[in-house]
Design an enzyme around this catalytic site. Structure first.
Site, PDB file in Angstrom:
ATOM      1  N   ILE A  11     -25.764 -15.960 -66.852  1.00 55.08           N
ATOM      2  CA  ILE A  11     -26.546 -15.010 -66.135  1.00 55.08           C
ATOM      3  C   ILE A  11     -27.995 -14.845 -66.742  1.00 55.08           C
ATOM      4  O   ILE A  11     -28.821 -15.137 -65.928  1.00 55.08           O
ATOM      5  CB  ILE A  11     -25.858 -13.687 -65.834  1.00 55.08           C
ATOM      6  CG1 ILE A  11     -24.563 -14.027 -65.159  1.00 55.08           C
ATOM      7  CG2 ILE A  11     -26.825 -12.703 -64.930  1.00 55.08           C
ATOM      8  CD1 ILE A  11     -24.432 -14.689 -63.738  1.00 55.08           C
ATOM      9  N   LYS A  78     -28.054  -8.086 -82.691  1.00 50.94           N
ATOM     10  CA  LYS A  78     -26.716  -7.361 -82.016  1.00 50.94           C
ATOM     11  C   LYS A  78     -26.768  -5.891 -81.354  1.00 50.94           C
ATOM     12  O   LYS A  78     -26.328  -5.490 -80.515  1.00 50.94           O
ATOM     13  CB  LYS A  78     -25.422  -7.827 -82.389  1.00 50.94           C
ATOM     14  CG  LYS A  78     -24.969  -9.260 -82.868  1.00 50.94           C
ATOM     15  CD  LYS A  78     -23.741  -9.420 -83.555  1.00 50.94           C
ATOM     16  CE  LYS A  78     -23.393 -10.944 -83.631  1.00 50.94           C
ATOM     17  NZ  LYS A  78     -22.177 -11.056 -84.428  1.00 50.94           N
ATOM     18  N   SER A 146     -20.489  -6.923 -59.222  1.00 50.84           N
ATOM     19  CA  SER A 146     -20.117  -8.293 -59.790  1.00 50.84           C
ATOM     20  C   SER A 146     -20.584  -9.169 -58.612  1.00 50.84           C
ATOM     21  O   SER A 146     -21.119  -8.828 -57.465  1.00 50.84           O
ATOM     22  CB  SER A 146     -18.499  -8.039 -59.901  1.00 50.84           C
ATOM     23  OG  SER A 146     -18.206  -8.154 -58.654  1.00 50.84           O
ATOM     24  N   CYS A 147     -20.439 -10.561 -59.043  1.00 54.39           N
ATOM     25  CA  CYS A 147     -20.938 -11.533 -58.158  1.00 54.39           C
ATOM     26  C   CYS A 147     -20.161 -11.575 -56.857  1.00 54.39           C
ATOM     27  O   CYS A 147     -20.527 -11.754 -55.959  1.00 54.39           O
ATOM     28  CB  CYS A 147     -20.752 -13.015 -58.961  1.00 54.39           C
ATOM     29  SG  CYS A 147     -19.133 -13.372 -59.694  1.00 54.39           S
ATOM     30  N   THR A 148     -18.737 -11.391 -57.146  1.00 57.11           N
ATOM     31  CA  THR A 148     -17.833 -11.165 -55.766  1.00 57.11           C
ATOM     32  C   THR A 148     -18.124 -10.043 -55.050  1.00 57.11           C
ATOM     33  O   THR A 148     -18.209 -10.094 -53.846  1.00 57.11           O
ATOM     34  CB  THR A 148     -16.303 -10.953 -56.373  1.00 57.11           C
ATOM     35  OG1 THR A 148     -15.951 -12.106 -57.208  1.00 57.11           O
ATOM     36  CG2 THR A 148     -15.624 -11.173 -55.135  1.00 57.11           C
ATOM     37  N   THR A 204      -9.734  -8.602 -60.186  1.00 52.25           N
ATOM     38  CA  THR A 204     -11.248  -8.287 -59.805  1.00 52.25           C
ATOM     39  C   THR A 204     -11.654  -6.846 -59.665  1.00 52.25           C
ATOM     40  O   THR A 204     -11.040  -6.188 -59.172  1.00 52.25           O
ATOM     41  CB  THR A 204     -11.662  -9.253 -58.312  1.00 52.25           C
ATOM     42  OG1 THR A 204     -13.157  -8.820 -58.050  1.00 52.25           O
ATOM     43  CG2 THR A 204     -10.702  -8.796 -57.322  1.00 52.25           C
ATOM     44  N   ARG A 227      -8.398 -17.678 -60.932  1.00 50.27           N
ATOM     45  CA  ARG A 227      -9.418 -18.703 -61.550  1.00 50.27           C
ATOM     46  C   ARG A 227      -9.082 -20.120 -61.364  1.00 50.27           C
ATOM     47  O   ARG A 227      -7.904 -20.422 -61.511  1.00 50.27           O
ATOM     48  CB  ARG A 227      -9.657 -18.255 -63.003  1.00 50.27           C
ATOM     49  CG  ARG A 227     -10.085 -16.792 -63.137  1.00 50.27           C
ATOM     50  CD  ARG A 227     -11.600 -16.904 -62.812  1.00 50.27           C
ATOM     51  NE  ARG A 227     -11.910 -15.375 -63.181  1.00 50.27           N
ATOM     52  CZ  ARG A 227     -12.745 -14.828 -64.253  1.00 50.27           C
ATOM     53  NH1 ARG A 227     -12.560 -15.696 -65.365  1.00 50.27           N
ATOM     54  NH2 ARG A 227     -12.972 -13.751 -64.302  1.00 50.27           N
TER      55      ARG A 227
END
Length: 329
Positions: A11, A78, A146-148, A204, A227
Site C-alpha cells: 500500500i 521501527k 479496509s480495501c473490501t 474479513t 483467499r
C-alpha cells in the site's frame, strides 16, 4: 499538502506511485524500515503487478532523495518515536504498516493528522471515501477501513436509496504478504497453508467497519472471505435483500445514470487481471446481476485491492486536508 508515508510495502508503494506526480501533494518523508536507500530506485521502478513509468532517483546527503524535483527524507526506523516527521514538515501521515491501529499507538507519530490504512482495533473513527467522508469533523487520527470495505460501502450507500433490509457477501480475495508461499508450522490460522495451491477460508473485518459506516444497518451486513492464488484484484459476491420488491433492471438503469469515479457498471465480460491498476473501488459486473427473489438481488463487484484502495485513501486524505484548511481559514 505536506505528507509522509510510514511503511513502504504494497500500500505504501502504491500510494507513492500515485502521488509522486501529483502537484497538489508534497511528499516530505518516507519511513522504509527494511529497505536500503540505495535500492529505492529499483524498488519503485520494478513491480510484478503494477507497471508504471520509470523514475530516476538522486541520492543526497543525510538520507535524502530527489525525484521529480521533490526532496524526500528517508527514515529507517521501527520505533515511531524516533521518526521526526514534524521536523521534515509532514502534517498528514499515511500509516500503512498495519502495526499502529489504535489512536494511542498512532499518536506515537509526531504528525498532526494520521490516516491508518486498515481497520482500527479501538474506536478510532472510520471513514470511507464515497460513503461517509462527509462525517469527517476534523479528527486527528482516522482509519480508511479496509480495501473490501471501500468496495462494498459505496455500493451500499447508493443502493440504500431502494431501502436495503440486509445483505450477505463473500470476498474472493487475492493473496497478501501475510500469507505463506509454502506450508509453515504455525497452525493458529489457515493462512499458514500455501497460497500457491489452495483456496483458503479467511475472515474479513469489513462487516464490523460497515456497521460503523452505516449504523442504521448494524448487524445486517454480514460477510466472509476466501483467499485465492492470484496476486492482485479481488471480487465481492453479494446478495442484497430490499424491504420492497425491486427489479434488477431498475438497479442497472440507476447505476448507469450515476456519474461517479467511485462506482460504475461494467458490461465487457472481463476477468480479474483486466482490472489491475483501476482506481475505481466499486466496479459492478453487469452480467452477474441476478434476480434471486422479487426483493433480493445478487451481484459481483470487482476491485483492485492494492491500487484502488490506495487511490481511495489518497482521496480521503485530500478531503481531510480541504476540510481542515477551510475550517482554519
Amino acid at each position: 499538502m505536506n505528507v509522509g508515508i510510514n511503511g513502504f510495502g504494497r500500500i505504501g508503494k502504491c500510494i507513492f506511485l500515485q502521488i509522486i506526480d501529483d502537484s497538489s501533494v508534497n511528499i516530505r518523508a518516507i519511513n522504509i524500515n527494511n529497505l536500503d536507500i540505495m535500492d529505492f530506485e529499483h524498488y519503485i521502478n520494478y513491480d510484478s503487478i503494477h507497471k508504471t513509468k520509470k523514475y530516476s532517483i538522486q541520492i543526497e546527503e543525510n538520507d535524502y532523495i530527489k525525484i521529480n524535483e521533490k526532496r524526500i527524507k528517508i527514515f529507517k526506523e521501527k520505533d515511531p518515536k524516533k521518526i521526526d516527521w514534524f521536523n521534515e514538515g509532514v502534517e498528514y501521515l499515511f500509516e500503512t504498516t498495519g502495526k499502529f491501529l489504535t489512536t494511542k499507538e498512532a499518536q506515537k507519530h509526531n504528525a498532526n493528522f494520521i490516516l491508518m490504512s486498515a481497520p482500527p482495533k479501538d474506536t478510532t473513527p472510520i471513514f470511507c471515501y464515497g460513503a461517509n467522508e462527509n462525517n469527517y469533523n476534523g479528527e486527528n487520527v482516522v482509519s480508511g477501513a479496509s480495501c473490501t470495505t471501500n468496495c462494498i460501502a459505496p455500493l451500499i450507500k447508493y443502493l440504500n436509496k431502494f431501502e436495503i433490509d440486509n445483505a450477505n457477501f463473500i470476498t474472493i480475495h487475492s493473496a497478501t504478504p501475510s500469507q505463506s508461499v509454502s506450508d509453515t508450522a504455525n497452525l493458529s490460522k489457515r493462512t499458514y497453508r500455501s497460497i500457491l495451491n489452495n483456496i483458503i477460508l479467511h475472515t474479513t473485518g469489513a462487516s464490523k467497519s460497515l456497521d460503523i459506516i452505516f449504523p442504521e444497518l448494524k448487524n445486517k451486513i454480514i460477510g466472509n472471505s476466501v483467499r485465492v492464488p492470484v496476486s492482485n484484484v479481488s471480487m465481492v459476491d453479494i446478495n442484497i435483500e430490499f424491504k420492497k420488491n425491486i427489479n434488477k433492471c431498475k438497479i442497472i438503469d440507476y447505476i448507469k445514470q450515476v456519474k461517479s469515479d467511485i462506482i460504475i457498471l461494467n458490461d465487457l465480460r472481463l476477468v480479474s487481471s483486466d482490472f489491475i491498476g483501476t482506481k475505481i473501488p466499486t466496479i459492478i459486473d453487469e452480467y452477474s446481476i441476478t434476480q434471486l427473489t422479487p426483493n433480493k438481488i445478487k451481484m459481483a463487484v470487482w476491485y483492485d485491492n492494492e491500487w484502488s484502495y490506495s487511490s481511495q485513501i489518497i482521496k480521503l486524505l485530500k478531503y481531510m486536508f480541504n476540510y481542515n484548511y477551510t475550517a482554519n481559514n
